[in-house]
Structures are given as structure tokens and as C-alpha cells.
Design a protein around this motif. Structure first.
Motif, PDB file in Angstrom:
ATOM      1  N   MET A   1       0.989  -1.259  -0.066  1.00 48.39           N
ATOM      2  CA  MET A   1      -0.059  -0.109  -0.036  1.00 48.39           C
ATOM      3  C   MET A   1       0.822   1.206  -0.038  1.00 48.39           C
ATOM      4  O   MET A   1       1.127   1.741   0.881  1.00 48.39           O
ATOM      5  CB  MET A   1      -0.743   0.016   1.432  1.00 48.39           C
ATOM      6  CG  MET A   1      -1.952   1.251   1.419  1.00 48.39           C
ATOM      7  SD  MET A   1      -2.966   1.249   0.190  1.00 48.39           S
ATOM      8  CE  MET A   1      -4.324   0.145   1.151  1.00 48.39           C
ATOM      9  N   ASN A   2       1.345   1.507  -1.266  1.00 49.52           N
ATOM     10  CA  ASN A   2       2.306   2.693  -1.070  1.00 49.52           C
ATOM     11  C   ASN A   2       1.513   3.822  -1.259  1.00 49.52           C
ATOM     12  O   ASN A   2       0.169   3.704  -1.637  1.00 49.52           O
ATOM     13  CB  ASN A   2       3.241   2.851  -2.259  1.00 49.52           C
ATOM     14  CG  ASN A   2       2.598   2.615  -3.521  1.00 49.52           C
ATOM     15  OD1 ASN A   2       1.450   3.002  -3.788  1.00 49.52           O
ATOM     16  ND2 ASN A   2       3.024   2.027  -4.589  1.00 49.52           N
ATOM     17  N   ILE A   3       2.267   5.167  -1.405  1.00 49.73           N
ATOM     18  CA  ILE A   3       1.360   6.476  -1.218  1.00 49.73           C
ATOM     19  C   ILE A   3       0.306   6.558  -2.319  1.00 49.73           C
ATOM     20  O   ILE A   3      -0.727   6.704  -2.117  1.00 49.73           O
ATOM     21  CB  ILE A   3       2.462   7.603  -1.144  1.00 49.73           C
ATOM     22  CG1 ILE A   3       3.371   7.458  -0.084  1.00 49.73           C
ATOM     23  CG2 ILE A   3       1.776   8.823  -1.289  1.00 49.73           C
ATOM     24  CD1 ILE A   3       2.555   7.677   1.315  1.00 49.73           C
ATOM     25  N   ASP A   5      -1.271   4.310  -4.059  1.00 52.78           N
ATOM     26  CA  ASP A   5      -2.577   3.531  -3.667  1.00 52.78           C
ATOM     27  C   ASP A   5      -3.441   4.408  -2.535  1.00 52.78           C
ATOM     28  O   ASP A   5      -4.646   4.543  -2.718  1.00 52.78           O
ATOM     29  CB  ASP A   5      -2.331   2.079  -3.392  1.00 52.78           C
ATOM     30  CG  ASP A   5      -1.691   1.370  -4.603  1.00 52.78           C
ATOM     31  OD1 ASP A   5      -1.502   2.328  -5.634  1.00 52.78           O
ATOM     32  OD2 ASP A   5      -1.466   0.297  -4.282  1.00 52.78           O
ATOM     33  N   LEU A   6      -2.711   4.696  -1.659  1.00 55.23           N
ATOM     34  CA  LEU A   6      -3.399   5.332  -0.449  1.00 55.23           C
ATOM     35  C   LEU A   6      -3.988   6.661  -1.057  1.00 55.23           C
ATOM     36  O   LEU A   6      -5.337   6.788  -0.478  1.00 55.23           O
ATOM     37  CB  LEU A   6      -2.375   5.800   0.588  1.00 55.23           C
ATOM     38  CG  LEU A   6      -3.015   6.437   1.693  1.00 55.23           C
ATOM     39  CD1 LEU A   6      -3.671   5.173   2.643  1.00 55.23           C
ATOM     40  CD2 LEU A   6      -1.921   6.726   2.646  1.00 55.23           C
ATOM     41  N   LEU A   7      -3.503   7.244  -2.120  1.00 59.50           N
ATOM     42  CA  LEU A   7      -4.494   8.344  -2.412  1.00 59.50           C
ATOM     43  C   LEU A   7      -5.512   8.219  -3.098  1.00 59.50           C
ATOM     44  O   LEU A   7      -6.401   8.687  -3.071  1.00 59.50           O
ATOM     45  CB  LEU A   7      -3.325   9.247  -3.402  1.00 59.50           C
ATOM     46  CG  LEU A   7      -3.989  10.661  -3.871  1.00 59.50           C
ATOM     47  CD1 LEU A   7      -4.186  11.418  -2.807  1.00 59.50           C
ATOM     48  CD2 LEU A   7      -3.162  11.165  -5.150  1.00 59.50           C
ATOM     49  N   GLN A   9      -7.477   5.822  -2.377  1.00 59.76           N
ATOM     50  CA  GLN A   9      -8.713   5.123  -1.858  1.00 59.76           C
ATOM     51  C   GLN A   9      -9.600   5.993  -1.682  1.00 59.76           C
ATOM     52  O   GLN A   9      -9.598   7.323  -1.309  1.00 59.76           O
ATOM     53  CB  GLN A   9      -7.995   4.916  -0.211  1.00 59.76           C
ATOM     54  CG  GLN A   9      -6.806   3.821  -0.090  1.00 59.76           C
ATOM     55  CD  GLN A   9      -7.532   2.399  -0.500  1.00 59.76           C
ATOM     56  OE1 GLN A   9      -8.939   2.136  -0.305  1.00 59.76           O
ATOM     57  NE2 GLN A   9      -7.000   1.430  -1.424  1.00 59.76           N
ATOM     58  N   TYR A  11     -11.711   6.839   0.705  1.00 60.72           N
ATOM     59  CA  TYR A  11     -11.761   7.926   1.833  1.00 60.72           C
ATOM     60  C   TYR A  11     -10.861   8.930   1.835  1.00 60.72           C
ATOM     61  O   TYR A  11     -11.089   9.906   2.617  1.00 60.72           O
ATOM     62  CB  TYR A  11     -11.821   7.109   3.055  1.00 60.72           C
ATOM     63  CG  TYR A  11     -10.837   6.184   3.264  1.00 60.72           C
ATOM     64  CD1 TYR A  11     -10.820   4.734   2.876  1.00 60.72           C
ATOM     65  CD2 TYR A  11      -9.437   6.459   3.836  1.00 60.72           C
ATOM     66  CE1 TYR A  11      -9.902   3.760   3.268  1.00 60.72           C
ATOM     67  CE2 TYR A  11      -8.499   5.922   3.899  1.00 60.72           C
ATOM     68  CZ  TYR A  11      -8.739   4.466   3.615  1.00 60.72           C
ATOM     69  OH  TYR A  11      -7.683   3.596   3.753  1.00 60.72           O
ATOM     70  N   ILE A  12      -9.639   8.990   1.013  1.00 59.49           N
ATOM     71  CA  ILE A  12      -8.781   9.967   0.894  1.00 59.49           C
ATOM     72  C   ILE A  12      -9.218  10.955  -0.318  1.00 59.49           C
ATOM     73  O   ILE A  12      -9.314  12.057  -0.557  1.00 59.49           O
ATOM     74  CB  ILE A  12      -7.373   9.344   0.611  1.00 59.49           C
ATOM     75  CG1 ILE A  12      -7.135   8.777   2.181  1.00 59.49           C
ATOM     76  CG2 ILE A  12      -6.578  10.753   0.655  1.00 59.49           C
ATOM     77  CD1 ILE A  12      -6.896   9.656   3.067  1.00 59.49           C
TER      78      ILE A  12
END
Lengths: 333, 174, 389, 157
Positions: A1-3, A5-7, A9, A11-12
């Protein structure tokens, strides 16, 4: 889960990027420029041009923003400093809050609950409180009158907005924005219950003081209403807040009545989100166009419209929804 | 204000040095040009008509001469504007109001004197009731004419924009 | 709680989007105006005192400056007073030219008033349209006299310039343009439901009050009093022209706006008649034309521009008194010139229409709402520099 | 309606009061009256149909007298062609007279202006003592008087 993918998501991504902060900020810049250009077009002239001649002065709002950034924010001597400085920040910040609830595709939403319509509407009603505090805090007769007018207007548009929104919820028998949008796959809400649609559109323009309801900051009567004493970037925040509120309410409106993302070819969030954004953009642009068409109402006429016309119409729209349901119109699940 | 950093003690007024650093940064090349460009293209005159030149000032904002092409939008409140237009004669009563308006405007502010009366009294030079704007306000640009044509108003705005972009007018002292 | 504690004193001061060059001291109780006193004098430049130290001909530009949006009325009234003292009558063609310029000036003065009224009730489109459609008439006047607003066109004994060639066609084009635009005005502004809601029934001036307070111009005629100086004491070419005096009955803000709109139509009718019936002939009184050397007189004929005779520099007007009145765009301009035979008048009294309408502020806004103050202020077409002189 | 029969009508109307009536040009009638009779004459004129005042002019003859001229006319058609100039002269050292506000309310602002700029006292006018056109802080000779000098151009100073 690098940055990255996190972005992406939900809910982000939703609160931060798409219908959230960045998209709203870009829309804010474009809308203020577009409002001046549309008004200029109607009034037989060019509007902002030489800022960037080939593109018709698109970056005029950026120039205005820069000026506000480098302008001295004056805090008058006998002003209640805490309330004076914090209310614009709350106003601008809270204007974004309902964007968290708004889904942009059946599967891609930041926060889903079966009461999301109520949450969105409730968060959208926080703004007038801060306008009242702002009017009182800036210790200026004109802002006092302006904020009291905002108080009057709240009583006349808040109730009918809720009722006409809930009449659609009754029709789709669900309060969840995703289900409401999904239910309009075949037919949009506006054709089912046109009374509620027309009523809510007018009330959206009344709540964000667009013409002809620009009464709290009526320039020819009470200089800039509650925002008279604000200068520099604080005024920039305050001026942007009413546009953000209009953007949020038009997003809710397009989900309730214009079928959300419905004619979108694929459930992919970007495309369906784009369709939703396009509808909201058209509604906000129409709100901006009204500036060139109408003068402004008096406060007693606006409250009169709110209670004598909008409120009965919203009751009527609930009646229409009930008749439609008894008549056998039903939506899945 | 004393703060400890791995054994060495930093002494000094943090707040003043922060402000000095900010002032230095804002006067530095790239930020200064961007700021001057932004201010020059967003000159909003406050709605304060002092005398009969107001008719030609209104015509310069009207469709035919449309000063809004230069980002010039006559705006409502004093706090939100950075340009004061002295249109024509300043009588003594109006001069007090002009001083109040000028002092209430936020800092990077400019004044344009419009019309022969704003330069040296014009046709009312020997009236007992008028004041020369240059005695009470720092005027940046004067426009000759009685009343000046709207093109002259637009040219004055362009001259003011050039002065701002050359960096002469907007200074941030700590 | 007595009325004093409840009322809030609002200073709608010289710096306010809808106050013009004056301060309105309004005592308001909630949204109702208890009492409003205009505090004028912010643009007082003592034209009457300066006139006593300037020569007769230098006073023409001085007299025009206060009412910049309608300069021909002051210029014509002052020069008619001089001509009564001098005992001369301008040639027929000069009378028609004076009427032509007066009517062009009335049209763009009315458009100025309608535009300012539009922005005061919130419609920036009305302001932009009126000021945009005012420009063709400013160009017509500029072509006839050389200036946009301050013409100084009328001189004792006639006018300064003759009609340029092709003026009638250009005037017809400008008039056709405005007539074509009138339909758009009615669609977007005059028949706009919000405008009707804001203006109808607001600031009603009954006929008796209008007569009692001595108001003038469209504000008077909107209350049903059919008084127009062009009919009461015809001057210039008005005896030969047929036009009717526009009146309305209700006397509220909407009626005042409608009187101005219909007067624009009337002025268009007058301009067409003047351009059709203008006689040929000299444009300066022969007693002054004799004083110009013959060679210059020929050149004056071809170029159509009057060369001032040298006597104008030190014009001496015989001692006496003269009262003259003219129907300007905003109302009746009254001039009372008393001269004692010297180079400048002994006393010159100039009463402008706005100074006679200033009494309406207190009368009309009593009991109105705060939002009605700009609506009433704009409907009076009140130009503060003209009232303060 | 000729000017002569209007003059006779006014003369007959003002029978009792010692008044001097002259006519000038096609439509102006001068009515000279003393300071204390002016209200009576004004009421009679108003009864005749002269319903508003167009201008109030104060003329200053230094050392000798002040002359206050009311130009009165009517809005209805036959009388609107004529202008009646009601004149009264006040002694130079005591420029006081009774205000005609009770007869014609349209003189409120004009009398206030003459009081402000010429220093004439109109008893009965509520606005006496206040400034109208001059700034509040203005002291000294009322500007429209002849003794108040104004700078003049260099050549004929």
C-alpha cells in the motif's frame, strides 16, 4: 500500500481531490471568472481580458486571489478579535464538510450511511450561524443589519429545502444518496416530481444569496453586509464560502433530481464522477448567470416568498410523492 | 524567548525575526514580481464619487470603454479595495471624507486624481470651499481634462499598472 | 422602550454604493425608516460667488459644470437670460440647433438617470445597457459640438457651430438603434417581475404634495401634474414643434421611471421633426456678424464654425434684471441674472432641478423600508453636484 | 390671458396693502412689499393660484440694504406662463424677515441656503442656525456677501 494507492482510496480521494478540496477550489476560481464573463456578455462588453489575452482573461481570479493574499488584513480596534478572525475560517472550512458524504459512483464513496442525505443537508445549514456571529463581531452597523437579515432568510428557506429534499427521499423510500442515485437509472427525479425540483432550485439560490435574493450583502443598501469589515485574504475566504456552499448544494440537488451519475457509460468512478460534476457545474453557472438578469428583492419580499410560496409548494411536493407511491410507482429494494 | 537546541541556547525575539524573514522573502525577486502582477491586474476602485467627473468615471466602466478588461471592477466596500479615485473637485467637507476613506483602506493602496479640478482646482480654482487633493493624499496618477474622456481614465489605469509592475509602488517594510 | 432607544442612526455617508455625493442620515427602527435627513453640501463649489468675478462669457463653462449629465439646460437658460438683457433674438436656424442639442442631451441624461437607478436596486445589467446605449448620443453631441458632455455650444446671439454634413443620417441611425433596443429594455428590466415588486407602490408622491413641495421635472409629472416649461413658456424652437407632455398618475417609483422612458420616445420624435424642418440661414445674430472682418466671415460660412467677434471678450450687458427658465432633463432650471452694466454680473442666481427635488428625500422615505431608500433615491434622478452648485 | 388683466387682478386682490406693482417683459410682474406685510401678500397670492416658489434670491447692496426676491408661479395652465417676483428689502444691519414656509413649504431648502450663504435670518424656518452647503467648521462672513473677497485672475486683479 504505497502512497499512490493510498491516495486513490475513496476515503482519501473524495474529500481531498475530486468533489472535495481541490476540485472545489478549481471550480471556485473558474466560477468567479465565469460569472464576470457571463455578466459582461449579457451587458454588451468583454469582462476581464488583458490578464491573459489569448484565453479571455481566465486567470483573472488568480490575480484577485494574489492581491487578497498580499493585502493587509485590517483588524479594527474595537472588534471581538477571536470571533472576527475565526468565523471566516469556520465558514470556509465547514462549507467543504458535506462533500465527504457525496458518493461519485455506486461503488466509490468515502462514507456511506443510510442517512447520508440528512447528514449532508444538516452540515450545509451550519453556514448562517457563522454569518450571524460575523455580523455581530465586526461591530459595524451595516454588518449588524446584514447578519440579522441572514437570520431572517434562514427561517424562510431552511424548512422548505428540507421538505422538498425529503419528499424525494419519500419517493425513493431511502435516505442514502447512493440508493437514491441508483434508483434514478431509468427516470430522473425531476420528471417525477417537478414541483419539488423547481422549489428546491429557487431555494438553493436563496440560501447562497444569489440574485435575485442577494439580500444579506445587498451592496446598495448595507455596503457588504456581514463582510463589510473584512479585508485581505479573510475576505477572500468569505467570498469563496458562498460559492462552495452553492457547489455543495448543487451536487446534492443533481443527485436528488438529475439522476446523479446515471447516464454514465461505466461504473468507473472518474467517468460517473465527471457526469455528476458537469451537472453541478451547470447549476452553479446558472446561479452565476442570474446576477445579470435580476435586481434584488427586499428582505420582507424574500421572507414572504419563503413562507407563502416555497413552504406550501414543498408540502405539495410531499403530497405528490405520496400520490406517486400509492399509484404504484416503486423503486427496487 | 529562550529555546534550547542540543546544548546551545538560542536567544532573541523569534516573532520579530520571523516578520523580518517574511518581509525579506516577499521582497525577493520571484515572489515580488508575482505579487506586483497580481495587484496590478486587480485594481478595484472604491465606490466614492467626489464630484461631477463621476459621470465620465461611470462611462469608463460602461460597455463602450469597459475598464473591466484591465481587471478594474468598481467595488462596494472600503476594506476590499486598493484604489481610490478622486473624481474632480474636493470640497472641504468631501476632503474629510476622502481622508477617512483613504485611511480605512488596506495597505497597498493607490490614488488617482481625475480631472483638472483634482490637479489644481480647475475651473473652480478660486472657490473658497475647495482643497487640492495633493495636499491631503499621496496621489499616484493625475488625469487632465474636464471631464477627462473615458480613454484617458483607461490610460491612467494602464500607467498605474506599469508603475506597480515596475515595483516602484508596493513595498513591504518590516 | 421609547422610540429613541429602538432607533438606530445609520449614516449612509459619501462613501456608500447608493449615496452619491452626500450623506443620508437615516434613523431606522428595525427595517422601517423613521426619519431621513439628507446632509448635502459635499460638492458645493459656490458657482454663484465665482460668477461675480468672471466675465459674462467665461460664466458659460462655469454654469455647465455642476449638472454635468445635462449641461445644455443650464447653458441655454443662462444665455437666454443674457439675451433678454441684451435685447437680441437669435436667428431661426440657431433656435432649431439649440432645440436639437437640448433634446439629444435630454435623452442621454434620462439614460444616465435610469442606469444609476438600475444599479441602485441591484440590476447591473440595466446600468450597463443604459450607459452603453447612451454612448451613440454622446457621439452625436460630440459631432455637433466637439465635446462629450460639456458643450458650451450656445453663445449670446446664436450657436457656435453649424450642422455637419450627413448629421441627419447618423442621427437617424442612432435613433433607430435605440428604438430597436427599447423592446429588450422592457423585456429584461421594465417588465421584470422583481423590478415591479421593488418599484410599484414605493415612495408614492401624491399630486397635492408634489405641488406643495414645489418639485419639478419627471418627479412632478409622474404625480399627474402636466407642467412642462416647453409648453408653459415655449422657448427656442418649441413653439413650432408638436410634442405632448408625458404624465403618469400613480406617482410612485415605477411611474417616475416610466415618465423618463416615455420622454425618451418623445425626444426622439422632436429630434426627427427638428432635423426635417430646420430652416437655412445664419447661425449668429447679424449685429455680431457685422463685427467680424469680411474675409473671416466667408471662411466662417464654409467651415460652419463661428468666429467669436472681439466684443465677446469684454461683453458689457446693459444694467437690469432677467429671469429665464428652461426644461432640463431633470426638471426646470431657473436663472435670475442681475447686471449693473459692468463686465461681470452683479448677482447670478441659479436654481437647478435637483436642488428643488432634494426636499423629496425627507417626504418620501418616511415609513419606507431600508431597502427602499436606494429605490427612492434613484427614482428621483438626483444629481448631487447640481444640487450643491 | 394678457399680462395687463393679471396685473389688475393682483392689484384688486391686494387692495388694502400698500404694494408697488410693475410689469416687465412679456410675463414678469414685480410686487414690492415691506418686510412685515409679506406674509399677508403671500397668502393672498397663494389664494389666487400661485402655488409654489421657484427661487428665493437674496441680493446684497453693501451698506444700503438686502433685497430678498421670491419668484412665485403656478403649475396650472393659464397662470404657469407668468412669474410673480415678490420683493422685500431689509435694512443692511438687521437682515431679518419672517419665513414664508407656512405659506409655501417649497421654500424650506432655498431659505436655508440663503441663510447659510448670505446670512439672512428667516424667523419661523426650523433650519436656522444649521449649515446647509458650507462645512460645519465654517466661521466668518457669509461667503455670498460683497465684502467676502475671492481671489481673481492675475491680469485684472
Amino acid at each position: 500500500m504505497n502512497i499512490i494507492d493510498l491516495l486513490f482510496q475513496p476515503y482519501i480521494f473524495i474529500p481531498l481531490v475530486f468533489p472535495g478540496l481541490i476540485a472545489a477550489f478549481v471550480l471556485l476560481l473558474i466560477i468567479i471568472w465565469l460569472e464576470r464573463k457571463i455578466a459582461a456578455k449579457v451587458q454588451l462588453r468583454y469582462g476581464p481580458l488583458y490578464v491573459l489575452k489569448p484565453l479571455g482573461g481566465v486567470i483573472q481570479t488568480i490575480a484577485d486571489l494574489l492581491r487578497y493574499l498580499f493585502q493587509e488584513p485590517i483588524i479594527p480596534k474595537d472588534v471581538d478579535k477571536v470571533a472576527f478572525l475565526l468565523t471566516p475560517v469556520f465558514l470556509f472550512g465547514l462549507a467543504y464538510l458535506p462533500l465527504v458524504i457525496i458518493p461519485i459512483s455506486p461503488t466509490y464513496y468515502a462514507f456511506r450511511s443510510d442517512l447520508s442525505l440528512l447528514i449532508a443537508l444538516a452540515l450545509a445549514t451550519l453556514a448562517p450561524i457563522f454569518t450571524l456571529i460575523m455580523g455581530w463581531a465586526s461591530n459595524n452597523k451595516f454588518s449588524l443589519i446584514g447578519s440579522v437579515r441572514e437570520g431572517y432568510l434562514v427561517t424562510s428557506y431552511e424548512m422548505p429545502i428540507f421538505l422538498s429534499a425529503l419528499s424525494m427521499a419519500v419517493l425513493y423510500n431511502s435516505l442514502d444518496l447512493v440508493e437514491i442515485a441508483e434508483a434514478q437509472r431509468k427516470i430522473w427525479g425531476v420528471f417525477l416530481n417537478p414541483v419539488a425540483a423547481a422549489n428546491m432550485l429557487v431555494l438553493i439560490y436563496m440560501s447562497t444569496s444569489k440574485f435575485p435574493f442577494e439580500i444579506p450583502e445587498a451592496e446598495s443598501e448595507i455596503v457588504a453586509g456581514p463582510y463589510t469589515e473584512y479585508s485581505g485574504i479573510i475576505y477572500g475566504l468569505v467570498m469563496g464560502a458562498s460559492y462552495i456552499k452553492l457547489y455543495v448544494l448543487s451536487l446534492i440537488y443533481s443527485i436528488l433530481f438529475l439522476g446523479g451519475w446515471n447516464p454514465s457509460p461505466s461504473p468507473d468512478p472518474l467517468i460517473s464522477g465527471g457526469v455528476l460534476f458537469l451537472k453541478a457545474f451547470i447549476l452553479v453557472a446558472f446561479g452565476a448567470f442570474l446576477r445579470a438578469v435580476y435586481p434584488r428583492f427586499r428582505i420582507d419580499q424574500a421572507v414572504n416568498i419563503g413562507w407563502r410560496i416555497a413552504f406550501p409548494l414543498s408540502l405539495l411536493s410531499i403530497l405528490i410523492s405520496l400520490i406517486l407511491i400509492l399509484g404504484g410507482v416503486s423503486f427496487g429494494s | 524567548m529562550v529555546c534550547v537546541l542540543e546544548g546551545s541556547i538560542l536567544v532573541g525575539n523569534l516573532e520579530r525575526s520571523a516578520r523580518k524573514a517574511a518581509a525579506w522573502l516577499v521582497n525577493k525577486r520571484p515572489i515580488r514580481d508575482l505579487r506586483d502582477w497580481g495587484i496590478s491586474f486587480s485594481l478595484w476602485p472604491v465606490h466614492f464619487t467626489t464630484a461631477c467627473c463621476g459621470a465620465e468615471f461611470a462611462a469608463s466602466a460602461a460597455p463602450k470603454y469597459d475598464a473591466e478588461r484591465l481587471g478594474f471592477l468598481p467595488f462596494i466596500g472600503i476594506r476590499q479595495c486598493n484604489l481610490l479615485f478622486i473624481e474632480g473637485t474636493l470640497s472641504k467637507k468631501m476632503a474629510e471624507a476622502a481622508i477617512w476613506v483613504y485611511e480605512q483602506m488596506p495597505e497597498p493602496k493607490f490614488v488617482i486624481g481625475m480631472g483638472a479640478c483634482a490637479i489644481d482646482g480647475g475651473i473652480f480654482w478660486n472657490s473658497y470651499n475647495i482643497v487640492r487633493p495633493m495636499d491631503i493624499l499621496p496621489v499616484n496618477v493625475f488625469i487632465p481634462g474636464c471631464p477627462p474622456r473615458p480613454e484617458a481614465v483607461a490610460q491612467a489605469i494602464i500607467m498605474l499598472q506599469r508603475k506597480i509592475r515596475k515595483g516602484e509602488l508596493v513595498k513591504y517594510e518590516d | 422602550m421609547s422610540l429613541e432607544e429602538r432607533t438606530l442612526e445609520l449614516l449612509i455617508g459619501p462613501q456608500h454604493p447608493a449615496s452619491g455625493h452626500m450623506r443620508l442620515v437615516a434613523k431606522i427602527d428595525g427595517d422601517i425608516v423613521v426619519e431621513l435627513r439628507p446632509n448635502i453640501g459635499y460638492v458645493h463649489r459656490s458657482v454663484e460667488k465665482l460668477a461675480e468675478v468672471k466675465k459674462f462669457l467665461q460664466i458659460i463653462p462655469l454654469v455647465e459644470r455642476p449638472s454635468l449629465a445635462d449641461t445644455t439646460a443650464n447653458n441655454l437658460a443662462y444665455v437666454m437670460a443674457l439675451e433678454k438683457l441684451l435685447g437680441i433674438d437669435p436667428p431661426e436656424r440657431a433656435k432649431y440647433l439649440r432645440t436639437l442639442l437640448a433634446e439629444i442631451n435630454r435623452i442621454h441624461s434620462h439614460l444616465y438617470g435610469l442606469g444609476i437607478h438600475g444599479v441602485m436596486i441591484g440590476s447591473s445589467t440595466a446600468y450597463m445597457w443604459c450607459f452603453g446605449d447612451r454612448e451613440p448620443f454622446l457621439e452625436l453631441a460630440q459631432e455637433l459640438t466637439g465635446a462629450r458632455l460639456t458643450y458650451s455650444y450656445i453663445i449670446p446671439g446664436g450657436v457656435r457651430r453649424d450642422l455637419p454634413k450627413g448629421f441627419a443620417e447618423r442621427a437617424e441611425k442612432a435613433i433607430k438603434y435605440l428604438e430597436g433596443r427599447m423592446k429588450d429594455y422592457f423585456d429584461i428590466y421594465f417588465n421584470n417581475p422583481v423590478v415591479k415588486a421593488r418599484l410599484e407602490g414605493v415612495g408614492v408622491l401624491s399630486k397635492e404634495d408634489a405641488i406643495k413641495l414645489g418639485v419639478t421635472g419627471p418627479n412632478l409629472r409622474a404625480s399627474g401634474v402636466a407642467y412642462d416649461v416647453r409648453r408653459a413658456e415655449p422657448y427656442a424652437a418649441y413653439p413650432h414643434l408638436d410634442f405632448d407632455v408625458i404624465t403618469e398618475e400613480e406617482g410612485d417609483c415605477y411611474a417616475r421611471v416610466m415618465v423618463r422612458v416615455r420622454e425618451i420616445m418623445e425626444s426622439i420624435k422632436i429630434i426627427r421633426q427638428v432635423l426635417k424642418e430646420i430652416p437655412e440661414g445664419p447661425i449668429l445674430h447679424e449685429s455680431y456678424e457685422k463685427l467680424i472682418p469680411p474675409k473671416l466671415r466667408e471662411e466662417m460660412k464654409q467651415r460652419g464654425v463661428v468666429k467669436f467677434p472681439s466684443v465677446f471678450a469684454n461683453l458689457r450687458v446693459p444694467a437690469g434684471e432677467a429671469i429665464s427658465r428652461v426644461e432640463g432633463g431633470r426638471g426646470e432650471v431657473v436663472f435670475h441674472v442681475i447686471s449693473d452694466g459692468k463686465l461681470s454680473p452683479y448677482r447670478m442666481r441659479m436654481v437647478t432641478p435637483s436642488f428643488r427635488n432634494v426636499i423629496l428625500f425627507e417626504h418620501l422615505t418616511r415609513g419606507a423600508r431600508v431597502a427602499d431608500i436606494p429605490a427612492i433615491y434613484g427614482s428621483l434622478d438626483y444629481f448631487p453636484p447640481e444640487a450643491d452648485r | 390671458m394678457k399680462i395687463e388683466d393679471l396685473k389688475n387682478m393682483i392689484e384688486e386682490n391686494l387692495r388694502g396693502i400698500d404694494v408697488e406693482i410693475t410689469t416687465r417683459e412679456p410675463n414678469i410682474i414685480d410686487v414690492k412689499v415691506s418686510r412685515d406685510k409679506i406674509i399677508e401678500v403671500a397668502e393672498k397670492l397663494k389664494g389666487k393660484g400661485f402655488d409654489h416658489v421657484k427661487s428665493v434670491t437674496a441680493v446684497d447692496y453693501p451698506g444700503e440694504r438686502f433685497e430678498v426676491i421670491y419668484i412665485v408661479s403656478s403649475y396650472e395652465s393659464p397662470l404657469s406662463y407668468f412669474l410673480v417676483s415678490l420683493r422685500t428689502s431689509l435694512p443692511y444691519d438687521d437682515p431679518r424677515m419672517s419665513s414664508l414656509l407656512s405659506v409655501w413649504p417649497s421654500v424650506l431648502y432655498q431659505e436655508h441656503e440663503e441663510h447659510d450663504l448670505m446670512g439672512i435670518e428667516f424667523e419661523g424656518n426650523p433650519r436656522m442656525g444649521e449649515r446647509l452647503l458650507l462645512p460645519e467648521s465654517y466661521e466668518g462672513i457669509p461667503p455670498l456677501r460683497k465684502e467676502f473677497k475671492v481671489k481673481v485672475e492675475g491680469i485684472d486683479a
